[in-house]
Design a protein around this motif. Sequence first.
Motif, mmCIF file in Angstrom:
data_model
loop_
_atom_site.group_PDB
_atom_site.id
_atom_site.type_symbol
_atom_site.label_atom_id
_atom_site.label_comp_id
_atom_site.label_asym_id
_atom_site.label_seq_id
_atom_site.Cartn_x
_atom_site.Cartn_y
_atom_site.Cartn_z
ATOM 1 N N ASN A 413 0.820 -1.213 0.000
ATOM 2 C CA ASN A 413 0.000 0.000 0.000
ATOM 3 C C ASN A 413 0.849 1.256 0.000
ATOM 4 O O ASN A 413 0.547 2.222 -0.697
ATOM 5 C CB ASN A 413 -0.889 0.048 1.248
ATOM 6 N N ALA A 417 1.007 4.219 -2.723
ATOM 7 C CA ALA A 417 0.754 5.625 -2.388
ATOM 8 C C ALA A 417 1.900 6.517 -2.865
ATOM 9 O O ALA A 417 1.684 7.601 -3.398
ATOM 10 C CB ALA A 417 0.552 5.772 -0.885
ATOM 11 N N MET A 422 1.095 10.377 -3.642
ATOM 12 C CA MET A 422 0.297 10.838 -2.500
ATOM 13 C C MET A 422 1.281 11.387 -1.480
ATOM 14 O O MET A 422 2.416 10.923 -1.404
ATOM 15 C CB MET A 422 -0.510 9.689 -1.911
ATOM 16 N N PHE A 426 0.315 9.592 3.908
ATOM 17 C CA PHE A 426 -0.387 8.386 3.488
ATOM 18 C C PHE A 426 0.511 7.144 3.509
ATOM 19 O O PHE A 426 0.175 6.173 4.168
ATOM 20 C CB PHE A 426 -1.064 8.608 2.140
ATOM 21 N N PRO A 427 1.663 7.188 2.796
ATOM 22 C CA PRO A 427 2.534 6.019 2.969
ATOM 23 C C PRO A 427 2.948 5.828 4.425
ATOM 24 O O PRO A 427 3.085 4.708 4.898
ATOM 25 C CB PRO A 427 3.751 6.345 2.085
ATOM 26 N N SER A 428 3.073 6.928 5.127
ATOM 27 C CA SER A 428 3.485 6.840 6.523
ATOM 28 C C SER A 428 2.488 6.024 7.348
ATOM 29 O O SER A 428 2.884 5.263 8.232
ATOM 30 C CB SER A 428 3.635 8.251 7.102
ATOM 31 N N ALA A 429 1.220 6.185 7.045
ATOM 32 C CA ALA A 429 0.204 5.449 7.805
ATOM 33 C C ALA A 429 0.459 3.948 7.700
ATOM 34 O O ALA A 429 0.402 3.222 8.695
ATOM 35 C CB ALA A 429 -1.191 5.799 7.291
ATOM 36 N N ASP A 430 0.751 3.487 6.480
ATOM 37 C CA ASP A 430 0.993 2.058 6.286
ATOM 38 C C ASP A 430 2.340 1.620 6.851
ATOM 39 O O ASP A 430 2.462 0.544 7.411
ATOM 40 C CB ASP A 430 0.926 1.719 4.795
ATOM 41 N N LEU A 433 2.261 1.123 10.527
ATOM 42 C CA LEU A 433 1.608 -0.140 10.850
ATOM 43 C C LEU A 433 2.590 -1.293 10.656
ATOM 44 O O LEU A 433 2.743 -2.158 11.513
ATOM 45 C CB LEU A 433 0.388 -0.298 9.939
ATOM 46 N N ARG B 434 -4.237 10.517 12.636
ATOM 47 C CA ARG B 434 -3.952 11.797 12.008
ATOM 48 C C ARG B 434 -4.844 12.089 10.809
ATOM 49 O O ARG B 434 -5.238 13.222 10.591
ATOM 50 C CB ARG B 434 -2.480 11.785 11.569
ATOM 51 N N LEU B 435 -5.133 11.060 10.027
ATOM 52 C CA LEU B 435 -5.871 11.314 8.791
ATOM 53 C C LEU B 435 -7.339 11.616 9.067
ATOM 54 O O LEU B 435 -8.031 12.194 8.235
ATOM 55 C CB LEU B 435 -5.724 10.126 7.840
ATOM 56 N N TYR B 548 -9.914 9.787 0.322
ATOM 57 C CA TYR B 548 -9.085 9.074 1.305
ATOM 58 C C TYR B 548 -9.873 8.079 2.138
ATOM 59 O O TYR B 548 -9.470 7.714 3.229
ATOM 60 C CB TYR B 548 -8.376 10.097 2.211
ATOM 61 N N TYR B 551 -8.170 5.060 3.775
ATOM 62 C CA TYR B 551 -7.318 5.400 4.917
ATOM 63 C C TYR B 551 -8.153 5.760 6.142
ATOM 64 O O TYR B 551 -7.867 5.336 7.260
ATOM 65 C CB TYR B 551 -6.421 6.586 4.557
ATOM 66 N N ARG B 554 -9.841 2.794 7.717
ATOM 67 C CA ARG B 554 -8.928 1.949 8.481
ATOM 68 C C ARG B 554 -8.652 2.542 9.863
ATOM 69 O O ARG B 554 -8.568 1.827 10.844
ATOM 70 C CB ARG B 554 -7.637 1.732 7.714
ATOM 71 N N GLU B 555 -8.537 3.849 9.887
ATOM 72 C CA GLU B 555 -8.355 4.485 11.197
ATOM 73 C C GLU B 555 -9.582 4.272 12.073
ATOM 74 O O GLU B 555 -9.462 4.060 13.279
ATOM 75 C CB GLU B 555 -8.082 5.989 11.032
#
Lengths: 462, 622
Positions: A413, A417, A422, A426-430, A433, B434-435, B548, B551, B554-555
């Motif tokens: 993912n 991203a 992006m 956004f890549p940071s979120a994945d 995890l 955050r998102l 989004y 994302y 998922r949060e």
Amino acid sequence: MNMINNDTICAIGTRTGESAIGIVRLSGNDAIKISEKIFISNNGKPIKEMASYTMAYGYVIDERKEIVDQVIISVMKSPKSYTREDIVEINCHGGIIATKKVMNLCISNGARLSDPGEFTRRAFINGRIDLTQAEAVIEIIRAKTEQSLKIAANNIKGNIKNKLENQRKELLEILIELEASIDFIEEDLEIAPYEDLEKRVQIVYKEIKELVNDEKKGELVKNGIKVAIVGKPNVGKSSLLNAISKKEKAIVTHIPGTTRDAIEEIIYLEGIPVIFIDTAGIRKAKNLIEKIGVKNSLRFIEEAEIPVIVIDASAPLDKYDEEILIKVNLNKAIICFNKIDIANVINKNDFKKKFGENIIVEISAKKGIGIKELEGKIIKKMGSENDFDIQDKIIINIRHKRILVEVISCLKNSIKAMKNKMSEEFPSADLKLAYNLIGEITGESATDEIINGIFEKFCIGK
Amino acid sequence: MKIDAFDVIVIGAGHAGCEASLACARLGFKTLVLTINLDKVALMPCNPAIGGVGKTQLVLELDAMGGQMGKTANEAAIQVRMLNRSKGPAVRALRAQIDKKGYESAMKRTLENTENLTLRQGTVDRILVDNGRIQGVSIESGVTFYSESVIVAAGTFLRGRIILGSSEYHAGRMGEYPSMYLTDSILKAGLVMDRFQTATPPRIDKRTIDFSKMAVQPGEDIPASFSFWNSDKIFPNIPSYLTYTNDKTHELIRNNISLSPIKSGMVTTHGPRHCPSIDRKVINYENKSRHPVFIEPEGKYSNESYLQGLTTSMPAFFQQLIVNTVVGLENARIMRPGYAVEYDYLLPNQLKHSLECKTVANLFFAGQVNGTSGYEEAAAQGFIAGVNTALKLSGKEPLILKRSNSYIGVLIDDLINKELSEPYRMYTSRSEYRLSLRPENADLRLSFFGYSAGLLKEEQYSKVLDKNLQIENLLHDLSKKVINANDETNKYLAKLGSSPVENSTTIYKLLQRPEIKFSALVKTFPDILGISISDSKVLEQVETYIKYKGYIDRELIGIKKLENVENIAIDINFDYFKINGITFEAREKLSRIKPETLGQASRIAGISPADISILMVAIKQG
């Protein structure tokens, strides 16, 4: 964190040292529905019509309608069950491999591999156990914790653990860049170019994917490391197996194989399932010498990741011994000189010169001498630096694999991203995890994903 | 001598004190604000700016619930910029240069004209505690004020000690009296304090700066607002300037590093890592040939200019030399030197999520005195402490914000559970969600709480409800509006660099494509949309949500899972020493911190997962 989830979980629950049966246990709302999909009853009665606390005899079939195993199914309906959820137990007869196949079928039909301790967790969350009982369970958990923690820490040996730790570190480095670019935009920071970061994630992705995706490795994950004990009759193979299993009694499972004429025993060495294959199982056959011909032994040697060749140290080598020694790949093997308590007539120096010091262990299976050393050698082999073949196969257990599969999807993912340009969050979120997930394996996680992590360290109920 | 009684006494009139007292007074409680100097209300002692990444969220969240900071910032802003513009809406941030005097006077005016609020000069020497409950305070003149509740918002004033070169003296801030005795009284109440340090750069005379040698950093003429209740406006645009330190600067500092208080041992306490002094930067980043220096106006009508990046507490004469090495500042004259200040702060793990002390009833703490850094962090806490004081006095449940609904929730939860090693500052990366916790949806997330507490008017809250409804309706409509797969459509898509559609699709689906912007789509297909979109904010929300969704969803799953543990409450009187099986250290820690939920317990540093599981069993079984 699946604190109060009602999804259906499954796990193998074997009764140690008691029977020859492997049990796949399902608990949750869909326990019955899932087992219906894979079970054909002999009397044709659907599981959902079975009364609670009754059993049915039948077959587990796979997606191609082929029989996987002959089983007995027992049903305990909610709320009168251990977890207060619907529970189905599938008692398998086909040895550990069949049992694992059955579990995998449950998973592919919608069950989730339970986290360690999850059955017990559900039991007390659902109010099934009272304080005293719960405390008793906790006591057991406590007692096992130290052991489990130790196992968890050692679970993945050497290279693999290092690999994961390195990848995690690399993810951290990448995250630092991404996060800095968000929170410190006002500073004059030299952030690595986005494309470079993407490439670095790609590398992590490839590395981890390699660890998981190899089909053969996958098999090993499911089936454990095979150690074949070979040698001529009466050399002490069974005694050796007994000696090992006696020492590890708490976590041994006896499963007489029906698919092969050998005894399999699973023994957890440092948390890794090791399947000892004792070719002695064939001794009951007539025409003994013929049947245990070198040919037969060689078959086991070939299948095994680690062959343990047992030689009678109290008598001179014979033709059988020599033939095996010639044909076996001594890079993989360990040579055991047994019965050193009786006599020690073989000149070990010749051997040491020929095969190297490291592959030889002197033992007395009867007196329990040298067993620990042998285990040490096996463990070393599993994690040995020069034997990447075996080592890379030790992808730990299924839980770890499941986590790594999730990590891979996160990495995928984040790459997507980044490819789509992006922005960093956004890549940071994945990646965050993925970072935390790897930490769950290497034991370095300090996330808020607590409760699950906790119970994972409590290796119980499975 | 008992001269007066109040419902609430707020100690300090900085950013925390102002928000706290306004909240209490607005909710109808007779509130006394005591400040050491009435001419320093809402002073901004460091950088002349409000907002920034992570902090914008705090201001808007505060505002969404009826706080003051956003509105006052709107009044006093003299330049705004949008940070992280190229990134997604969740991390974009507004940063405003503030006319300091303008802000102070606007805020003071607000306080002075708020019913139930009394502003008074006085240095609190003592808090009066009886039977584990606050009774009031007494000030240096010997006057005692009784109250139902006290909020301590003392900033850096508690035993404040200024360090400037080799000299040191007690002061709350430069030129201001410290509060020397209150700490003793707090310690006597059984609370634990520690020391932190912070520092600020010199200010120079604008007339002595050669701006021609620097890059001008103007603001942006974009409509913006720090408040949901003011409409967007174009702000004044007084520029900042950018210059850099150079080898001369670094050499000068390096050759005289013994003058630096960090080297001389004058400053030993921890300061914020996000604001290193120039001396520290020169030591730590030996290879860096230059450091940026932003020259920011201190106010509309002042020549004082703030030197962002040149923080130092080296001797005043030496600061002058440092400043003059910088290009464009060769002839600059310092108007006031930079300095460091060291102060007592309360270990915030002695507070509940309401910011009330665990051990002293009706005593609240807010702001820098809790070990934080930043005006916005202080204001957010002040607001929460104020609202919760009022709620407590009304016999209502406290307002506890969660990590999953706000940055303020993150801030307070972190303060209570983390062990601070430096003044705490908000970053977006501190938030797990955050998102979802975006600046522009703070009203949707939080105005309910402001309304329930009584700080938002009916019409304000119904405005938010209406916005929410519009968003939902629009999302629904867009998923129903079909766009045909014809040449016209595909020509349009090609123009946007988007792939053609083969079958008819919905606008919702089109908007999922990153390259398709809602605003452009509305222009091209006004009739197809057939939706009147009056509020561009609604449009933004909808677009963000659609683009989004994966994302955000998922949060949401993460939030749900977290709530399961968060909802397992632990009684404040729970006896941890009664549970067998958890380590002594854990028992001791849990007894001290007294977590309110199992989720909180799990975030306490040093509490192992094993401890939590055992704790869970014990709680479940009562």
